[in-house]
Design a protein around this motif. Structure first.
Motif, PDB file in Angstrom:
ATOM      1  N   LYS A  12       0.855  -1.190   0.000  1.00  0.00           N
ATOM      2  CA  LYS A  12       0.000   0.000   0.000  1.00  0.00           C
ATOM      3  C   LYS A  12       0.887   1.235   0.000  1.00  0.00           C
ATOM      4  O   LYS A  12       1.706   1.433   0.896  1.00  0.00           O
ATOM      5  N   GLN A  13       0.709   2.018  -1.023  1.00  0.00           N
ATOM      6  CA  GLN A  13       1.501   3.244  -1.152  1.00  0.00           C
ATOM      7  C   GLN A  13       0.563   4.439  -1.022  1.00  0.00           C
ATOM      8  O   GLN A  13      -0.407   4.559  -1.778  1.00  0.00           O
ATOM      9  N   TYR A  14       0.851   5.297  -0.047  1.00  0.00           N
ATOM     10  CA  TYR A  14       0.051   6.517   0.129  1.00  0.00           C
ATOM     11  C   TYR A  14       0.681   7.633  -0.682  1.00  0.00           C
ATOM     12  O   TYR A  14       1.884   7.881  -0.551  1.00  0.00           O
ATOM     13  N   LYS A  15      -0.152   8.302  -1.468  1.00  0.00           N
ATOM     14  CA  LYS A  15       0.370   9.431  -2.240  1.00  0.00           C
ATOM     15  C   LYS A  15       0.068  10.723  -1.498  1.00  0.00           C
ATOM     16  O   LYS A  15      -1.009  10.879  -0.947  1.00  0.00           O
TER      17      LYS A  15
ATOM     18  N   GLU B 208      -6.310  10.674  -0.606  1.00  0.00           N
ATOM     19  CA  GLU B 208      -5.010  10.782   0.078  1.00  0.00           C
ATOM     20  C   GLU B 208      -4.105  11.842  -0.547  1.00  0.00           C
ATOM     21  O   GLU B 208      -3.303  12.467   0.153  1.00  0.00           O
ATOM     22  N   GLN B 209      -4.270  12.085  -1.859  1.00  0.00           N
ATOM     23  CA  GLN B 209      -3.438  13.078  -2.550  1.00  0.00           C
ATOM     24  C   GLN B 209      -3.690  14.489  -2.025  1.00  0.00           C
ATOM     25  O   GLN B 209      -2.849  15.366  -2.127  1.00  0.00           O
TER      26      GLN B 209
END
Lengths: 238, 295
Positions: A12-15, B208-209
């Protein structure tokens, strides 16, 4: 035996921002949770515990890999067998304790009203009290009662004892132990390892989104010659 | 499940909006009664003046009448303030119920209930729609109470037979009922479209961006989506040459009919486009709830 939860190479990668690369909260994580056991998901702040828990509860989607609950992708079916306690207040503050009980009774077929009322009496909480008038600790107890009063297949507890006084912790531990069935499993995420170590069957140590250690509590103690709490302090030393 | 969710949705806003509705209608009643008394006194004064027993209103009026003028002024301001409060709190309730209930901490409960995302979204939409319609009804009732009581005070001087005759004539010669129904349906679709655009904007803002600029992004997206819808609608009308003056003839009788037909046609087209936008916003929001939730 079918796994209750299966993480298969989950990342899981949060941007943050549109172009940014982002932070990996989970990095190629794989593990399984089997029925009838109590698991401890242990790790320091920001290690990826809550991210993993949210994925089990269909609150987050993996960037890659897949999560299965009882053999299916998390969804309506999995939500009816998971009893989830988040690490925040998720109830509407206009409600009374009684209203929250009614809500759970209406939406979850496995909610045991008698069990909930019994726990409420043991903890001396008034069912007519408005949630917004309760202290943080009492509110956490109410949420724990709601969650543990269900006859679920999997209980997922995110920091269940962080906000309650030490005197209530033993009762809560006892509640957790006495309210889950043989076919059920519990996944507990916490920092307060000393308090829960005695009830854990297996642990998963997670750091920077990667699993650094997992196995049966007795085996790990025997192998490392330390308690889980001692080992945690050693592995995650700042 | 939809019914159960809707019940909790309505309960959550009822504590704020119901007392406000009651207060607004009560103030409107006080205002209406004051207006009726004032009109009654004026009618009495006009009779005295006609009889030659009073010359100016000041010489006729007793101290209570002066008080009524003050009361009318005061309650008019209050009625206006309450109507503004009803409008603002309804909009805030629509935004907050979705923002807290879906994108906030309550989302942990809502999204772990064993219900489909579409049902969850449907319950939020229905709750918001019902409260919006209730608020519109309350504001109409305010007008009806004040206007109705004032007209009631004038009942002896009002030609009711002529009024009904004119209304009947209008219905007979022009039949505005289809237009009224279409206007109502169009208003309803526009309201649903606005609520769904708010939801879509909140869902984009919570991604989330955009963690640091949630509110700003949601506001920008709301206006951008509305602008885009307006652009599509405008382009469609231009492309097919749809406007109020389309196909008009200079003959007066035909002219009225043309306006009427064009109005219905434009409203019908607008309603169909609103429904399409509603479906797009609903599906887009539901997809984001499933795939882009960021609690």
């Amino acid at each position: 035996m079918t796994a209750l939860v299966e993480f298969n190479h989950v990342t899981k990668q949060y941007k943050s921002g549109i172009k940014a690369e982002g932070v990996k909260a989970l990095d190629d994580v794989s593990f399984t949770l089997k029925p009838g056991k109590i698991y401890g998901l242990l790790g320091p702040n920001g290690s990826g515990k809550s991210t993993a828990i949210k994925m089990i509860n269909d609150l987050l989607q993996p960037t890659s890999g897949h999560v299965l609950v009882n053999g299916t992708v998390p969804g309506v079916e999995s939500k009816s067998i998971i009893s989830y306690l988040p690490d925040c207040n998720y109830l509407q503050d206009w409600m009374k304790v009684e209203d929250a009980f009614k809500l759970f009774e209406e939406f979850y077929q496995d909610f045991d009203r008698n069990r909930a009322e019994e726990m409420l009496r043991s903890l001396n909480i008034n069912s007519q009290a408005r949630l917004k008038t309760l202290s943080k600790g009492t509110l956490e107890k109410v949420q724990l009662i709601l969650v543990m009063a269900r006859r679920a297949k999997l209980y997922v507890l995110d920091e269940p004892i962080a906000g309650v006084d030490p005197a209530a912790r033993d009762y809560i531990m006892q509640t957790i132990l006495s309210n889950y069935g043989e076919e059920s499993s519990i996944l507990i995420s916490t920092h307060l390892i000393t308090d829960i170590e005695k009830i854990l069957d297996e642990v998963i140590f997670i750091q920077n989104g990667k699993i650094v250690l997992q196995g049966a509590v007795d085996d790990i103690r025997a192998e490392h010659g330390k308690s889980i709490d001692g080992l945690f302090r050693e592995v995650f030393r700042c | 499940m939809l019914g159960k969710l809707l019940k909790y949705e309505l309960k959550a806003s009822a504590r704020t909006l119901l007392p406000l509705y009651a207060g607004t209608l009560l103030i409107a009643l006080v205002c209406g009664v004051s207006m009726a008394i004032r009109v009654d006194n004026m009618n009495e004064f006009h009779q005295y003046m006609a009889n030659g027993t009073a010359v100016t209103y000041g010489s006729f009026a007793d101290p209570i009448d002066g008080g009524i003028d003050t009361l009318i002024g005061f309650t008019m301001i209050l009625v206006f303030a309450f109507c503004v409060a009803v409008t603002v709190l309804t909009v805030m309730s629509v935004v907050q119920r979705f923002n807290h209930g879906i994108a906030g901490n309550e989302g942990y409960l809502m999204f772990t209930l064993p219900v489909k995302h579409e049902v969850l979204l449907g319950s939020k939409l229905l709750g918001a729609l019902l409260w919006s319609l209730a608020s519109i009804l309350v504001i109409f009732l305010v007008g009806a109470i004040i206007g109705g009581l004032t007209i009631f005070a004038e009942r002896e001087y009002f030609d009711w037979a002529y009024l009904w005759y004119r209304i009947w004539e209008l219905i007979r010669s022009w039949n505005p009922i289809p237009s009224l129904l279409l206007t109502g349906l169009n208003g309803l679709c526009s309201l649903v479209c606005t609520i769904l655009t708010i939801y879509l904007a909140i869902m984009v803002g919570q991604m989330e961006q955009f963690n640091k600029y949630r509110v700003a992004v949601a506001v920008v997206v709301f206006f951008a989506v509305n602008w885009a819808f307006g652009l599509v609608e405008g382009a469609f009308y231009s492309l097919f040459g749809i406007h109020m003056m389309a196909g008009m003839t200079p003959e007066p009788v035909q002219y009225v009919n043309d306006v009427y037909n064009n109005y219905n046609f434009i409203l019908g087209t607008d309603t169909i486009m609103s429904i399409i936008f509603c479906v797009l916003c609903f599906l887009g929001t539901a997809w984001m709830m499933k795939k882009k939730l960021n609690l």
